[in-house]
Scaffold this active site. Structure first.
Site, PDB file in Angstrom:
ATOM      1  N   GLU A  97       8.982 -16.141  -7.198  1.00  0.00           N
ATOM      2  CA  GLU A  97       8.217 -14.906  -7.035  1.00  0.00           C
ATOM      3  C   GLU A  97       8.016 -14.134  -8.323  1.00  0.00           C
ATOM      4  OE1 GLU A  97      10.015 -12.343  -4.136  1.00  0.00           O
ATOM      5  OE2 GLU A  97      12.019 -12.566  -4.960  1.00  0.00           O
ATOM      6  N   CYS A 148       0.827  -1.197   0.000  1.00  0.00           N
ATOM      7  CA  CYS A 148       0.000   0.000   0.000  1.00  0.00           C
ATOM      8  C   CYS A 148       0.870   1.259   0.000  1.00  0.00           C
ATOM      9  CB  CYS A 148      -0.960   0.039   1.171  1.00  0.00           C
ATOM     10  SG  CYS A 148      -2.065  -1.377   1.299  1.00  0.00           S
ATOM     11  N   ARG A 203       5.680  -0.628  -4.521  1.00  0.00           N
ATOM     12  CA  ARG A 203       5.389  -1.247  -3.227  1.00  0.00           C
ATOM     13  C   ARG A 203       4.419  -2.413  -3.355  1.00  0.00           C
ATOM     14  NH1 ARG A 203       6.718   2.315   1.182  1.00  0.00           N
ATOM     15  NH2 ARG A 203       5.119   1.374   2.473  1.00  0.00           N
ATOM     16  N   GLU A 246      17.834 -18.587  -2.063  1.00  0.00           N
ATOM     17  CA  GLU A 246      17.548 -17.307  -2.702  1.00  0.00           C
ATOM     18  C   GLU A 246      17.227 -17.496  -4.186  1.00  0.00           C
ATOM     19  OE1 GLU A 246      17.260 -13.101  -3.389  1.00  0.00           O
ATOM     20  OE2 GLU A 246      16.816 -14.498  -1.762  1.00  0.00           O
ATOM     21  N   LYS A 293       6.578  -4.802  -2.223  1.00  0.00           N
ATOM     22  CA  LYS A 293       7.975  -4.516  -1.918  1.00  0.00           C
ATOM     23  C   LYS A 293       8.188  -4.317  -0.434  1.00  0.00           C
ATOM     24  CE  LYS A 293      12.252  -3.603  -2.926  1.00  0.00           C
ATOM     25  NZ  LYS A 293      13.124  -4.692  -3.373  1.00  0.00           N
ATOM     26  N   TRP A 345      -3.203  -2.720  -1.487  1.00  0.00           N
ATOM     27  CA  TRP A 345      -2.877  -4.138  -1.616  1.00  0.00           C
ATOM     28  C   TRP A 345      -3.881  -4.880  -0.746  1.00  0.00           C
ATOM     29  CZ3 TRP A 345      -1.102  -8.382   1.254  1.00  0.00           C
ATOM     30  CH2 TRP A 345      -0.469  -9.403   0.537  1.00  0.00           C
ATOM     31  N   ASN A 395      -2.951   2.572   5.549  1.00  0.00           N
ATOM     32  CA  ASN A 395      -2.066   1.415   5.409  1.00  0.00           C
ATOM     33  C   ASN A 395      -2.088   0.656   6.722  1.00  0.00           C
ATOM     34  OD1 ASN A 395      -1.381   2.380   2.914  1.00  0.00           O
ATOM     35  ND2 ASN A 395       0.713   2.950   3.454  1.00  0.00           N
ATOM     36  N   GLY A 396      -2.002  -0.677   6.654  1.00  0.00           N
ATOM     37  CA  GLY A 396      -1.940  -1.466   7.874  1.00  0.00           C
ATOM     38  C   GLY A 396      -3.166  -2.341   8.045  1.00  0.00           C
ATOM     39  N   LYS A 445      13.671 -16.404  -5.948  1.00  0.00           N
ATOM     40  CA  LYS A 445      13.594 -15.496  -7.093  1.00  0.00           C
ATOM     41  C   LYS A 445      12.772 -16.112  -8.219  1.00  0.00           C
ATOM     42  CE  LYS A 445      15.583 -11.963  -5.564  1.00  0.00           C
ATOM     43  NZ  LYS A 445      14.933 -12.305  -4.292  1.00  0.00           N
ATOM     44  N   HIS A 497      17.493 -37.822   1.017  1.00  0.00           N
ATOM     45  CA  HIS A 497      16.608 -37.981   2.171  1.00  0.00           C
ATOM     46  C   HIS A 497      15.181 -37.512   1.865  1.00  0.00           C
ATOM     47  CE1 HIS A 497      19.810 -39.197   4.866  1.00  0.00           C
ATOM     48  NE2 HIS A 497      20.557 -38.210   4.395  1.00  0.00           N
TER      49      HIS A 497
END
Length: 611
Positions: free
Chosen positions: A491, A2, A27, A484, A606, A75, A100-101, A488, A507
């Site tokens: 996402e 947001c 964001r 990582e 973000k 968002w 926001n929140g 990547k 295993h």
């Protein structure tokens, strides 16, 4: 997640609100809207699902204009992605709010407000705030006081901005747990959740603290703390450049930021190189005493920053000899842990506003763990302000949701921390310090050489683009780089990817391997190379296709089912930084071939400012 922008001025603020929201697109969001007070002191509002450009088109067609207004990119959390759920929310035709929140007690407040006669048009928690403020404004006629009364009854995290048609010369805001700042101008003032939204109007900003509220007029700003006492907060001059927020010759911000890594790394190590040593004062005036007293380290972080912490654990234990734990921030605060006042709490966050990490830091401090250090990319953000010590990376603005240069500069910062602690503890010889400094000097050039592998990696991406799954393997300090790499790919290309220590393959994960599951192997020329080769043979025996990132001086040859790209020669302790580059490029080019939105992947944001 947001974004908020608001302005009060003598001219039409709609262009500034639209530009500010465009700057905040990175964001993550799914709808956008603005509300202004115009005409006969009426609230005029435009909202749209989708990109800011669509909302802007509606605003242009409706001739939206006003000297005071607020804007928002949403968002979705409470309620689906619909125009009715988009911000701003309006109550009684008098009050408009953006938020926001997350408000945790919104159900309780909704029930109460319905009993007071309020009707709800959305599924959001934010509409509760609008009606609460309206309720108190009707009683007292003071927008600032009504906002403070309403926020006193909210449980959760919020950054809010409020305007009223009955107070057209006032813009009110408040924060608790979510970032918010005030921008200062001449005859005009602003608010935003990120300084980038205001750079075209001002660079002079005040960062609000938790519990702060503010009333903005054209002439000035009044700040109150959580106790309602008038306060002054420092004015900061932002050094973020507008050029850093532009694409330039690149197709995507992720591509731009991948290629900016040599410069970002150079800038982040500059102070160490200039001082020709690992000076404890790089971490703050109190660092010498703090580092002297610690006996262990706890790293708290989320997402990519968590993987940077996992990498640092290997360095901190093997070089500095300090027992190190790494925890996911959102998990740490909800379990019973054993506090250690002599433990250094290291928080890692690109934005400095990551709510999970901020709350984990608060929790650690509440347990009496006051030796705190923040590694962050954004000056004066919340987490550094709450920490005793701070080390700022110098990655510059990172717009793409998938972190790239922020990650590698975090690794550099953690390596510098390791060497500094080792030096202070007397376990780093002068020769070793010189060797580490030289490695740091060379790493930007090595990264540039790795970037030059892009054409080969682009070819590999063709083999990944039509796959449903992928597996990443690494050993030792390179296992976090495999994690990582998998993140990547997940996402931005939406290919399901997992990462495992290569020794764990037999295993369980080996059951998944077949000709349709490409396996990426991080294989530097280190002590575990022969072990990694054995693990690769296990994959080949099951018909799997192996894609190996090997160092130039590794003895690897291509064969049927084994594809090899050679990075520069092994760079020793800093090898994880170098091997981050090819997995970033692989994800980027695979996503391009799949046609996904590289910079704004679905469902992601973000800056994660909600739990």
């Amino acid at each position: 997640m947001c974004g908020i922008v608001g302005a009060i001025a003598n001219n039409n603020v709609v262009p500034l609100l639209v530009e500010g929201l465009s700057r905040l697109e990175y964001r993550g969001y799914d709808s956008a809207g603005i509300a202004v007070i115009g005409g006969e002191n009426e609230i005029r509002r435009v909202r749209a699902v989708g990109r800011v450009a669509e909302m802007q088109g509606r605003a242009d067609r409706e001739g939206l204009a006003g000297n005071i207004g607020i804007g928002h990119t949403r968002w979705a959390t409470h309620g689906g992605v619909t125009e009715f759920n988009a911000h701003p929310h309006v109550s009684g035709g008098d009050i408009a709010v953006v938020h926001n929140g997350i408000i945790e007690n919104h159900d309780e407040q909704r029930t109460r407000l319905k009993q007071l006669g309020y009707l709800f048009e959305s599924q959001t928690d934010t509409e509760v705030i609008a009606h609460l403020i309206h309720h108190y404004f009707q009683q007292g006629g003071d927008l600032f006081a009504a906002t403070r009364q309403a926020t006193a009854e909210l449980t959760g995290a919020y950054a809010i901005a409020v305007v009223s048609r009955q107070a057209p010369d006032r813009l009110v805001c408040a924060r608790m747990g979510c970032p918010l700042l005030v921008g200062l101008g001449e005859g005009e003032n602003f608010i935003a959740s990120d300084v980038s939204a205001l750079l075209s109007a001002t660079r002079r900003v005040i960062y609000l603290e938790d519990g702060d509220s503010a009333e903005l007029t054209r002439a000035g700003v009044t700040l109150l703390d959580r106790n309602g006492q008038r306060i002054e907060r420092p004015v900061h001059v932002s050094d973020v450049s507008l050029a850093s927020l532009e694409l330039g010759p690149y197709s995507h911000f992720m591509q731009k930021e991948i290629h900016e890594q040599p410069r970002a790394l150079t800038d982040s190590i500059e102070a160490v190189i200039d001082s020709n040593g690992f000076d404890v004062e790089l971490f703050g005036d109190e660092a010498a005493g703090t580092f002297r007293d610690i006996d262990s380290i706890l790293i708290l972080a989320a997402g990519t920053s968590y993987y940077a912490g996992l990498t640092a654990k290997y360095w901190l234990e093997s070089i500095a000899g300090l027992p190190t734990s790494v925890e996911i921030a959102s998990e740490y605060r909800y379990r019973v842990s054993v506090p250690n006042p002599r433990q250094l709490i290291v928080t890692i966050s690109q934005s400095g506003e990551t709510l999970d990490t901020m709350e984990a830091l608060k929790h650690a401090k509440s347990l009496g763990q006051t030796q705190t250090l923040s590694i962050c990319n954004v000056q004066e953000s919340a987490i550094p302000r709450a920490s005793k010590l701070v080390f700022y990376t110098r990655a510059g603005a990172e717009i793409g949701v998938a972190s790239t240069k922020a990650f590698t500069t975090q690794l550099v910062a953690l390596f510098i921390l390791t060497a500094t602690l080792a030096k202070q503890r007397g376990v780093l010889s002068q020769a070793q310090e010189h060797e580490m400094l030289e490695a740091l000097r060379q790493i930007p050039a090595s990264v540039q050489h790795a970037l030059n592998l892009e054409p080969q990696i682009r070819e590999w991406a063709k083999a990944f683009a039509n796959k449903q799954h992928a597996l990443f393997l690494g050993r030792g300090i390179h296992y976090p780089i495999a994690l990582e790499g998998a993140l990547k790919l997940k996402e931005i290309s939406y290919i399901h990817a997992e990462a495992y220590p290569a020794g764990e393959l037999k295993h369980g994960p080996l059951a998944l391997v077949d000709e349709n599951m490409p396996v990426v192997v991080i294989a530097p020329n280190d002590a575990l190379l022969e072990k990694v080769k054995s693990n690769m043979q296990e994959v080949r025996a099951r018909g799997g296709q192996v894609y190996v990132f090997a160092d130039l001086d590794s003895h690897f040859g291509e064969s049927e089912g084994v594809h090899v790209i050679r990075t520069p020669r092994h760079v020793g302790l800093l090898s994880p930084i170098l091997h981050s580059i090819p997995v970033q490029l692989l994800a980027y080019h695979t996503a391009l071939l799949k046609g996904t939105d590289v910079d704004k992947p679905r469902n992601l944001a973000k800056s994660v400012t909600v739990e």
